[in-house]
Design a protein around this motif. Structure first.
Motif, PDB file in Angstrom:
ATOM      1  N   GLU A  45       0.836  -1.207   0.000  1.00 23.96           N
ATOM      2  CA  GLU A  45       0.000   0.000   0.000  1.00 23.96           C
ATOM      3  C   GLU A  45       0.871   1.258   0.000  1.00 23.96           C
ATOM      4  O   GLU A  45       0.548   2.253  -0.653  1.00 23.96           O
ATOM      5  N   LEU A  46       1.976   1.197   0.741  1.00 22.57           N
ATOM      6  CA  LEU A  46       2.904   2.323   0.789  1.00 22.57           C
ATOM      7  C   LEU A  46       3.463   2.634  -0.593  1.00 22.57           C
ATOM      8  O   LEU A  46       3.514   3.804  -1.015  1.00 22.57           O
ATOM      9  N   LEU A  47       3.850   1.605  -1.342  1.00 22.55           N
ATOM     10  CA  LEU A  47       4.384   1.818  -2.688  1.00 22.55           C
ATOM     11  C   LEU A  47       3.332   2.376  -3.628  1.00 22.55           C
ATOM     12  O   LEU A  47       3.650   3.159  -4.528  1.00 22.55           O
ATOM     13  N   ASP A  48       2.081   1.983  -3.440  1.00 22.83           N
ATOM     14  CA  ASP A  48       1.010   2.540  -4.266  1.00 22.83           C
ATOM     15  C   ASP A  48       0.895   4.043  -4.056  1.00 22.83           C
ATOM     16  O   ASP A  48       0.656   4.801  -5.005  1.00 22.83           O
ATOM     17  N   HIS A  49       1.055   4.496  -2.809  1.00 19.59           N
ATOM     18  CA  HIS A  49       0.975   5.934  -2.526  1.00 19.59           C
ATOM     19  C   HIS A  49       2.224   6.664  -3.022  1.00 19.59           C
ATOM     20  O   HIS A  49       2.136   7.811  -3.470  1.00 19.59           O
ATOM     21  N   PHE A  50       3.364   5.997  -2.932  1.00 19.06           N
ATOM     22  CA  PHE A  50       4.607   6.643  -3.375  1.00 19.06           C
ATOM     23  C   PHE A  50       4.698   6.668  -4.897  1.00 19.06           C
ATOM     24  O   PHE A  50       5.198   7.628  -5.492  1.00 19.06           O
ATOM     25  N   GLY A  51       4.190   5.597  -5.505  1.00 12.51           N
ATOM     26  CA  GLY A  51       4.229   5.496  -6.970  1.00 12.51           C
ATOM     27  C   GLY A  51       5.281   4.521  -7.451  1.00 12.51           C
ATOM     28  O   GLY A  51       6.434   4.588  -7.026  1.00 12.51           O
ATOM     29  N   TRP A  52       4.857   3.599  -8.326  1.00 16.83           N
ATOM     30  CA  TRP A  52       5.806   2.645  -8.898  1.00 16.83           C
ATOM     31  C   TRP A  52       5.460   2.306 -10.354  1.00 16.83           C
ATOM     32  O   TRP A  52       6.247   1.673 -11.052  1.00 16.83           O
ATOM     33  N   LYS A  53       4.301   2.754 -10.816  1.00 23.50           N
ATOM     34  CA  LYS A  53       3.835   2.410 -12.165  1.00 23.50           C
ATOM     35  C   LYS A  53       4.481   3.334 -13.194  1.00 23.50           C
ATOM     36  O   LYS A  53       4.186   4.526 -13.253  1.00 23.50           O
ATOM     37  N   TRP A  54       5.368   2.784 -13.978  1.00 16.98           N
ATOM     38  CA  TRP A  54       6.101   3.585 -14.949  1.00 16.98           C
ATOM     39  C   TRP A  54       5.231   4.014 -16.124  1.00 16.98           C
ATOM     40  O   TRP A  54       5.606   4.888 -16.885  1.00 16.98           O
ATOM     41  N   TRP A  55       4.056   3.413 -16.275  1.00 15.23           N
ATOM     42  CA  TRP A  55       3.209   3.715 -17.432  1.00 15.23           C
ATOM     43  C   TRP A  55       2.190   4.821 -17.160  1.00 15.23           C
ATOM     44  O   TRP A  55       1.380   5.139 -18.017  1.00 15.23           O
ATOM     45  N   LYS A  56       2.234   5.420 -15.955  1.00 16.24           N
ATOM     46  CA  LYS A  56       1.301   6.512 -15.677  1.00 16.24           C
ATOM     47  C   LYS A  56       1.975   7.570 -14.805  1.00 16.24           C
ATOM     48  O   LYS A  56       2.888   7.279 -14.049  1.00 16.24           O
ATOM     49  N   ARG A  57       1.495   8.794 -14.960  1.00  9.92           N
ATOM     50  CA  ARG A  57       2.028   9.907 -14.183  1.00  9.92           C
ATOM     51  C   ARG A  57       1.539   9.802 -12.735  1.00  9.92           C
ATOM     52  O   ARG A  57       0.375   9.472 -12.496  1.00  9.92           O
ATOM     53  N   HIS A  58       2.431  10.089 -11.794  1.00  6.97           N
ATOM     54  CA  HIS A  58       2.047  10.004 -10.382  1.00  6.97           C
ATOM     55  C   HIS A  58       2.768  11.082  -9.593  1.00  6.97           C
ATOM     56  O   HIS A  58       3.987  11.233  -9.691  1.00  6.97           O
TER      57      HIS A  58
END
Length: 208
Positions: A45-58
């Motif tokens: 969940e922490l990584l989801d908030h920090f951002g890890w998806k290279w295919w979308k802006r975060h």
């Protein structure tokens, strides 16, 4: 901050965590809860908030990331208390770990904490310190945010969180938002900070 000061704050957080755990179940330490599992799930969940998806802006919401780290700390504290590892030696070890150079990217540090939790089925204070260093998150900020979130968690339970009676949204805003606002208006260094915050939450909730 000295080892003694670090220990005092660790002991204070441990006492608060024990009280909250006892509020949920008086014999929480004998229940066999898999705190390590909660840690690695919270890491995701922490990584989801920090951002890890290279295919979308975060855009990183640091305040929310810090809250997620503190949620992990709640479970880590519970495991350390249950394992009998909450002592001055742990305070010394944490200070030493926080003083080490940052070696990992934040995402890798979070993954190392998750890996260690799965491997040991415990809580690795050094891996957790690695997450703090790589964010970065100071021990003082961890303490202040932990106290605030713990007070909120206790407040939720006291006002029917478990039975579904608690209202998480007051006056159009979630309780976490009210919490942040109240913390910024209080003296976080005061010994009475937890009690002051609890009183402020109760007053605002009653008036909502």
């Amino acid at each position: 901050m000295s080892v003694e000061d670090t220990w005092k704050r660790l002991a204070s957080m441990a006492a608060m965590q024990c009280r909250h755990n006892e509020q949920i179940h008086p014999e929480w330490a004998e229940q066999g809860h898999e705190y390590y599992r909660a840690v690695w799930v919270e890491c995701a969940e922490l990584l989801d908030h920090f951002g890890w998806k290279w295919w979308k802006r975060h855009a990183v919401d640091r305040d929310q990331v810090v809250l997620e780290v503190v949620d992990i700390w709640h479970f880590g504290l519970s495991e350390l208390i249950r394992a009998g590892e909450m002592n001055k030696a742990l305070a010394k070890r944490l200070r030493a770990s926080l003083a080490e150079p940052t070696r990992l990217d934040f995402r890798l540090a979070v993954e190392e904490l998750a890996r260690s939790s799965l491997s040991s089925r415990g809580f690795d204070i050094d891996a957790f310190a690695g997450v703090m260093r790589s964010l970065p998150l100071t021990f003082d900020e961890l303490y202040e945010t932990y106290v605030a979130k713990n007070v909120l968690n206790v407040f939720r339970q006291s006002n029917g969180y478990g039975s579904g009676e608690y209202r998480k949204v007051w006056n159009g805003r979630e309780d976490n938002e009210h919490l942040s606002e109240l913390v910024s208006a209080l003296d976080t260094d005061a010994n009475s900070f937890p009690e002051d915050l609890a009183a402020a939450l109760a007053s605002r909730y009653a008036g909502s």
